[in-house]
Design a protein around this motif. Sequence first.
Motif, mmCIF file in Angstrom:
data_model
loop_
_atom_site.group_PDB
_atom_site.id
_atom_site.type_symbol
_atom_site.label_atom_id
_atom_site.label_comp_id
_atom_site.label_asym_id
_atom_site.label_seq_id
_atom_site.Cartn_x
_atom_site.Cartn_y
_atom_site.Cartn_z
ATOM 1 N N ARG A 367 0.839 -1.208 0.000
ATOM 2 C CA ARG A 367 0.000 0.000 0.000
ATOM 3 C C ARG A 367 0.871 1.254 0.000
ATOM 4 O O ARG A 367 0.538 2.256 -0.651
ATOM 5 N N ALA A 368 1.997 1.199 0.704
ATOM 6 C CA ALA A 368 2.917 2.339 0.704
ATOM 7 C C ALA A 368 3.507 2.550 -0.691
ATOM 8 O O ALA A 368 3.643 3.692 -1.163
ATOM 9 N N SER A 369 3.854 1.462 -1.364
ATOM 10 C CA SER A 369 4.374 1.575 -2.724
ATOM 11 C C SER A 369 3.319 2.158 -3.656
ATOM 12 O O SER A 369 3.619 2.980 -4.526
ATOM 13 N N GLN A 370 2.075 1.731 -3.470
ATOM 14 C CA GLN A 370 0.985 2.251 -4.299
ATOM 15 C C GLN A 370 0.791 3.746 -4.057
ATOM 16 O O GLN A 370 0.538 4.518 -5.000
ATOM 17 N N ALA A 371 0.935 4.176 -2.821
ATOM 18 C CA ALA A 371 0.826 5.604 -2.513
ATOM 19 C C ALA A 371 1.935 6.394 -3.192
ATOM 20 O O ALA A 371 1.726 7.504 -3.697
ATOM 21 N N ALA A 372 3.136 5.825 -3.219
ATOM 22 C CA ALA A 372 4.246 6.482 -3.910
ATOM 23 C C ALA A 372 3.953 6.618 -5.402
ATOM 24 O O ALA A 372 4.273 7.644 -6.028
ATOM 25 N N ASP A 373 3.335 5.605 -6.010
ATOM 26 C CA ASP A 373 2.948 5.682 -7.427
ATOM 27 C C ASP A 373 2.012 6.856 -7.665
ATOM 28 O O ASP A 373 2.141 7.592 -8.649
ATOM 29 N N PHE A 374 1.044 7.020 -6.767
ATOM 30 C CA PHE A 374 0.064 8.102 -6.908
ATOM 31 C C PHE A 374 0.751 9.463 -6.862
ATOM 32 O O PHE A 374 0.484 10.345 -7.684
ATOM 33 N N ILE A 375 1.674 9.626 -5.932
ATOM 34 C CA ILE A 375 2.374 10.909 -5.802
ATOM 35 C C ILE A 375 3.267 11.166 -7.006
ATOM 36 O O ILE A 375 3.312 12.280 -7.544
ATOM 37 N N ASN A 376 3.958 10.141 -7.473
ATOM 38 C CA ASN A 376 4.821 10.310 -8.646
ATOM 39 C C ASN A 376 4.008 10.623 -9.903
ATOM 40 O O ASN A 376 4.449 11.390 -10.758
ATOM 41 N N ALA A 377 2.824 10.024 -10.012
ATOM 42 C CA ALA A 377 1.979 10.299 -11.173
ATOM 43 C C ALA A 377 1.472 11.739 -11.147
ATOM 44 O O ALA A 377 1.335 12.377 -12.193
ATOM 45 N N ARG A 378 1.244 12.254 -9.963
ATOM 46 C CA ARG A 378 0.694 13.612 -9.849
ATOM 47 C C ARG A 378 1.768 14.685 -9.934
ATOM 48 O O ARG A 378 1.564 15.724 -10.570
ATOM 49 N N PHE A 379 2.931 14.434 -9.331
ATOM 50 C CA PHE A 379 3.946 15.483 -9.236
ATOM 51 C C PHE A 379 5.199 15.213 -10.068
ATOM 52 O O PHE A 379 6.120 16.030 -10.078
ATOM 53 N N GLY A 380 5.229 14.082 -10.751
ATOM 54 C CA GLY A 380 6.365 13.793 -11.616
ATOM 55 C C GLY A 380 7.179 12.612 -11.128
ATOM 56 O O GLY A 380 7.344 12.416 -9.916
ATOM 57 N N ASN A 381 7.663 11.811 -12.077
ATOM 58 C CA ASN A 381 8.472 10.644 -11.722
ATOM 59 C C ASN A 381 9.696 11.065 -10.911
ATOM 60 O O ASN A 381 10.346 12.054 -11.215
ATOM 61 N N GLY A 382 9.983 10.293 -9.879
ATOM 62 C CA GLY A 382 11.133 10.587 -9.039
ATOM 63 C C GLY A 382 10.838 11.482 -7.862
ATOM 64 O O GLY A 382 11.730 11.751 -7.053
ATOM 65 N N THR A 383 9.585 11.962 -7.754
ATOM 66 C CA THR A 383 9.233 12.770 -6.586
ATOM 67 C C THR A 383 9.475 11.966 -5.311
ATOM 68 O O THR A 383 10.007 12.478 -4.328
ATOM 69 N N ILE A 384 9.074 10.703 -5.359
ATOM 70 C CA ILE A 384 9.386 9.780 -4.268
ATOM 71 C C ILE A 384 10.164 8.613 -4.859
ATOM 72 O O ILE A 384 9.755 8.025 -5.860
ATOM 73 N N SER A 385 11.309 8.301 -4.256
ATOM 74 C CA SER A 385 12.084 7.145 -4.692
ATOM 75 C C SER A 385 12.338 6.247 -3.490
ATOM 76 O O SER A 385 12.226 6.681 -2.344
ATOM 77 N N PHE A 386 12.677 5.004 -3.789
ATOM 78 C CA PHE A 386 12.896 4.022 -2.724
ATOM 79 C C PHE A 386 14.396 3.891 -2.476
ATOM 80 O O PHE A 386 15.031 2.912 -2.844
ATOM 81 N N GLY A 387 14.975 4.912 -1.887
ATOM 82 C CA GLY A 387 16.400 4.925 -1.653
ATOM 83 C C GLY A 387 17.133 5.576 -2.818
ATOM 84 O O GLY A 387 16.539 6.144 -3.727
ATOM 85 N N VAL A 388 18.453 5.484 -2.787
ATOM 86 C CA VAL A 388 19.287 6.125 -3.806
ATOM 87 C C VAL A 388 19.264 5.296 -5.084
ATOM 88 O O VAL A 388 19.402 4.068 -5.047
ATOM 89 N N ASN A 389 19.083 5.973 -6.212
ATOM 90 C CA ASN A 389 19.178 5.298 -7.495
ATOM 91 C C ASN A 389 19.736 6.270 -8.530
ATOM 92 O O ASN A 389 19.943 7.451 -8.248
#
Length: 399
Positions: A367-389
């Motif tokens: 569910r946390a990952s799904q929430a991150a998808d929602f935020i990235n879709a709204r504000f742009g890819n990479g707004t939330i990432s899962f650690g350094v990449n």
Amino acid sequence: MKFNVLYIDMNSFFASVEQHLNLELRGRPVGITATEGDHGSCVAASYEAKAFGVKTGTRVREARELCPDITFIPSRHRVYVRYNLAVAEVLDRFAELTRIRSVDEFQLALSGEQKTLEGATELVAQMKAAVANEIGESLRFSAGIGPNHLLAKIAGKLEKPDGFSWLGEENMPQALAHLELDDLPGISKGMGARLAKAGIQDIPSLVALDPRHARKIWNSVEGERFVRSLQGMDVPLPETKRGGYGNSKVLAPEFRQPAEAYLVSRWLVEKATARLRADGRVAAKISVGMNAVDGARWGRSIKTAASQDTMTFQNINRALWRAAWPALKGRDLMSISVQLSDVCLLSERGGDLLSDLKPAERTERERASQAADFINARFGNGTISFGVNKPHPGFFERG
């Protein structure tokens, strides 16, 4: 008028590459053959040879009769693929390269001002100049734009060599009225006969056809898709069915050190798991592979409980890289891959009595990952990432 797709068609690509590599061939007729000697046919011809009537499929002996000064060169497919990738790298800097359609054709997505005729015209001029300056003046292309991939592809073949055309609601179907039905991609002689039997004799009649009638003529939904595309609808290309979700990356030089490549792999995991969730699926296996510049290879897979959680797969990815690390020391990597497989629908996943997880229910981390998808879709890819990449977009991407 807004355009969505840019289609690039390299002009006499194989012959042009050979002329680029050999100054003595420039401006002279060249034929590319599948084999050496006087047997066989031409698989490609330069425009200088085409002026004498030599074309793809012309027998070598006939080509020599048509054009006594022609030079024949055996096909070197690996060389042409290298130049295909070099051209793709240049194009992808100017617009999003969505598909390499063949060794000499590319499809790109237009955005912003590029969607206007003026913006697309400027874009194509910039691309032509960049290919000529960075790769070679012998490599030229024709370009076409349209509201969908079919019209853009047809437009790209209207003015050759080195041309630029557009197709859209303002000039269709009159812009194609001079062509025969079998001049269109996908219209074979057999399909032409079917259309003639249905009373469709020319392109304007085909464009005016009810798409539902086209489905019956084709005996397939592809007929409906084809006619709707001719009518200007943005019909998406059907997705290729796959047994998993994966990304492969041919690494740019600055990402070839193992430490940098590992960070790219973390980005690939994020992309793959996001697509997994978007399709409502889970995966129970992750595979990681590396190819070194010196030819060495390393790859391994690990099975896990079916999941769509990004961190679950990031942790396994890290463990696999640690296992590979002794083999990677002192080597530069040419490419890496991350593949998620053993895929099924989330709705088909069973529950877990030990964790009190119900069938088809997401875990807290999912569910946390799904929430991150929602935020990235709204504000742009990479707004939330899962650690350094390390994001590595561009033509090097495969997957």
